[in-house]
Motif scaffolding. Structure first.
Motif, PDB file in Angstrom:
ATOM      1  N   ASP A   1       0.844  -1.199   0.000  1.00  0.00           N
ATOM      2  CA  ASP A   1       0.000   0.000   0.000  1.00  0.00           C
ATOM      3  C   ASP A   1       0.878   1.248   0.000  1.00  0.00           C
ATOM      4  O   ASP A   1       2.108   1.166   0.103  1.00  0.00           O
ATOM      5  N   GLY A   2       0.223   2.400  -0.123  1.00  0.00           N
ATOM      6  CA  GLY A   2       0.956   3.661  -0.200  1.00  0.00           C
ATOM      7  C   GLY A   2       1.782   3.958   1.040  1.00  0.00           C
ATOM      8  O   GLY A   2       2.893   4.483   0.948  1.00  0.00           O
ATOM      9  N   ALA A   3       1.264   3.605   2.216  1.00  0.00           N
ATOM     10  CA  ALA A   3       2.003   3.840   3.458  1.00  0.00           C
ATOM     11  C   ALA A   3       3.305   3.034   3.471  1.00  0.00           C
ATOM     12  O   ALA A   3       4.353   3.536   3.878  1.00  0.00           O
ATOM     13  N   ALA A   4       3.257   1.784   3.010  1.00  0.00           N
ATOM     14  CA  ALA A   4       4.459   0.946   2.955  1.00  0.00           C
ATOM     15  C   ALA A   4       5.460   1.483   1.936  1.00  0.00           C
ATOM     16  O   ALA A   4       6.673   1.402   2.150  1.00  0.00           O
ATOM     17  N   ILE A   5       4.961   2.034   0.843  1.00  0.00           N
ATOM     18  CA  ILE A   5       5.861   2.645  -0.137  1.00  0.00           C
ATOM     19  C   ILE A   5       6.598   3.816   0.503  1.00  0.00           C
ATOM     20  O   ILE A   5       7.820   3.947   0.383  1.00  0.00           O
ATOM     21  N   LEU A   6       5.860   4.684   1.202  1.00  0.00           N
ATOM     22  CA  LEU A   6       6.487   5.835   1.845  1.00  0.00           C
ATOM     23  C   LEU A   6       7.533   5.401   2.875  1.00  0.00           C
ATOM     24  O   LEU A   6       8.614   5.991   2.960  1.00  0.00           O
ATOM     25  N   GLU A   7       7.260   4.368   3.643  1.00  0.00           N
ATOM     26  CA  GLU A   7       8.242   3.845   4.606  1.00  0.00           C
ATOM     27  C   GLU A   7       9.469   3.285   3.895  1.00  0.00           C
ATOM     28  O   GLU A   7      10.604   3.515   4.313  1.00  0.00           O
ATOM     29  N   SER A   8       9.247   2.559   2.808  1.00  0.00           N
ATOM     30  CA  SER A   8      10.351   1.941   2.073  1.00  0.00           C
ATOM     31  C   SER A   8      11.239   2.972   1.388  1.00  0.00           C
ATOM     32  O   SER A   8      12.433   2.733   1.207  1.00  0.00           O
ATOM     33  N   ILE A   9      10.673   4.101   1.017  1.00  0.00           N
ATOM     34  CA  ILE A   9      11.477   5.157   0.398  1.00  0.00           C
ATOM     35  C   ILE A   9      12.575   5.593   1.357  1.00  0.00           C
ATOM     36  O   ILE A   9      13.724   5.801   0.951  1.00  0.00           O
ATOM     37  N   ASN A  10      12.246   5.722   2.639  1.00  0.00           N
ATOM     38  CA  ASN A  10      13.236   6.147   3.635  1.00  0.00           C
ATOM     39  C   ASN A  10      14.369   5.151   3.797  1.00  0.00           C
ATOM     40  O   ASN A  10      15.533   5.527   3.865  1.00  0.00           O
ATOM     41  N   SER A  11      14.051   3.867   3.863  1.00  0.00           N
ATOM     42  CA  SER A  11      15.079   2.865   4.126  1.00  0.00           C
ATOM     43  C   SER A  11      15.820   2.405   2.871  1.00  0.00           C
ATOM     44  O   SER A  11      17.016   2.131   2.925  1.00  0.00           O
ATOM     45  N   PHE A  12      15.144   2.332   1.742  1.00  0.00           N
ATOM     46  CA  PHE A  12      15.725   1.775   0.523  1.00  0.00           C
ATOM     47  C   PHE A  12      16.322   2.849  -0.385  1.00  0.00           C
ATOM     48  O   PHE A  12      17.248   2.579  -1.131  1.00  0.00           O
ATOM     49  N   GLU A  13      15.806   4.071  -0.324  1.00  0.00           N
ATOM     50  CA  GLU A  13      16.227   5.186  -1.178  1.00  0.00           C
ATOM     51  C   GLU A  13      16.281   4.786  -2.655  1.00  0.00           C
ATOM     52  O   GLU A  13      17.339   4.769  -3.280  1.00  0.00           O
ATOM     53  N   PRO A  14      15.111   4.459  -3.227  1.00  0.00           N
ATOM     54  CA  PRO A  14      15.079   3.978  -4.614  1.00  0.00           C
ATOM     55  C   PRO A  14      15.384   5.070  -5.629  1.00  0.00           C
ATOM     56  O   PRO A  14      15.202   6.254  -5.369  1.00  0.00           O
TER      57      PRO A  14
ATOM     58  N   ARG B   1       3.594  13.884  -1.190  1.00  0.00           N
ATOM     59  CA  ARG B   1       4.303  13.788   0.094  1.00  0.00           C
ATOM     60  C   ARG B   1       5.822  13.781  -0.086  1.00  0.00           C
ATOM     61  O   ARG B   1       6.552  14.444   0.655  1.00  0.00           O
ATOM     62  N   VAL B   2       6.304  13.029  -1.061  1.00  0.00           N
ATOM     63  CA  VAL B   2       7.744  12.958  -1.299  1.00  0.00           C
ATOM     64  C   VAL B   2       8.279  14.324  -1.732  1.00  0.00           C
ATOM     65  O   VAL B   2       9.331  14.769  -1.261  1.00  0.00           O
ATOM     66  N   SER B   3       7.552  15.014  -2.584  1.00  0.00           N
ATOM     67  CA  SER B   3       7.971  16.341  -3.032  1.00  0.00           C
ATOM     68  C   SER B   3       7.995  17.334  -1.878  1.00  0.00           C
ATOM     69  O   SER B   3       8.911  18.144  -1.756  1.00  0.00           O
ATOM     70  N   ALA B   4       6.988  17.279  -1.016  1.00  0.00           N
ATOM     71  CA  ALA B   4       6.897  18.198   0.123  1.00  0.00           C
ATOM     72  C   ALA B   4       8.040  17.984   1.113  1.00  0.00           C
ATOM     73  O   ALA B   4       8.469  18.920   1.782  1.00  0.00           O
ATOM     74  N   GLU B   5       8.534  16.757   1.199  1.00  0.00           N
ATOM     75  CA  GLU B   5       9.609  16.447   2.140  1.00  0.00           C
ATOM     76  C   GLU B   5      10.995  16.684   1.556  1.00  0.00           C
ATOM     77  O   GLU B   5      11.994  16.548   2.258  1.00  0.00           O
ATOM     78  N   GLY B   6      11.068  17.026   0.263  1.00  0.00           N
ATOM     79  CA  GLY B   6      12.345  17.345  -0.367  1.00  0.00           C
ATOM     80  C   GLY B   6      13.316  16.186  -0.459  1.00  0.00           C
ATOM     81  O   GLY B   6      14.526  16.368  -0.405  1.00  0.00           O
TER      82      GLY B   6
END
Length: 94
Positions: free
Chosen positions: A37-50, A70-75
């Protein structure tokens, strides 16, 4: 073929996500999947840095547009985002 490109796959159907992950892994990409789901994608972005995210356009908890927002807003670091629509996801409304 070997690649340094890291790809995150998101799909709320395991068959679809696993299939995409298997194809990309077979082509030599470093793949993390399948975020359900979208929440898991957002979490994985932090740890995996795709470098690339491949996910269904319509996901539970956050759709593709919300993830991009969300990703754009967080820079966070720039990456490619490839949303797709799974066949049969839309049904006619009576």
């Amino acid at each position: 073929m070997s690649s340094n490109v890291k790809i995150l796959v998101g799909s709320h159907t395991s068959d679809n996500g696993s299939g995409i992950s298997d194809i990309l892994t077979g082509k030599g990409f470093s793949v993390r999947g399948c975020a359900p789901d979208g929440a898991a994608i957002l979490e994985s972005i932090n740890s995996f840095e795709p470098d690339v995210i491949v996910c269904e356009a319509l996901m539970p908890n956050a759709d593709a547009v919300e993830i991009i927002r969300r990703v754009s807003a967080e820079g966070r670091k720039p990456f490619r985002f490839l949303p797709y629509q799974r066949a049969g996801a839309f049904r006619p409304v009576d």
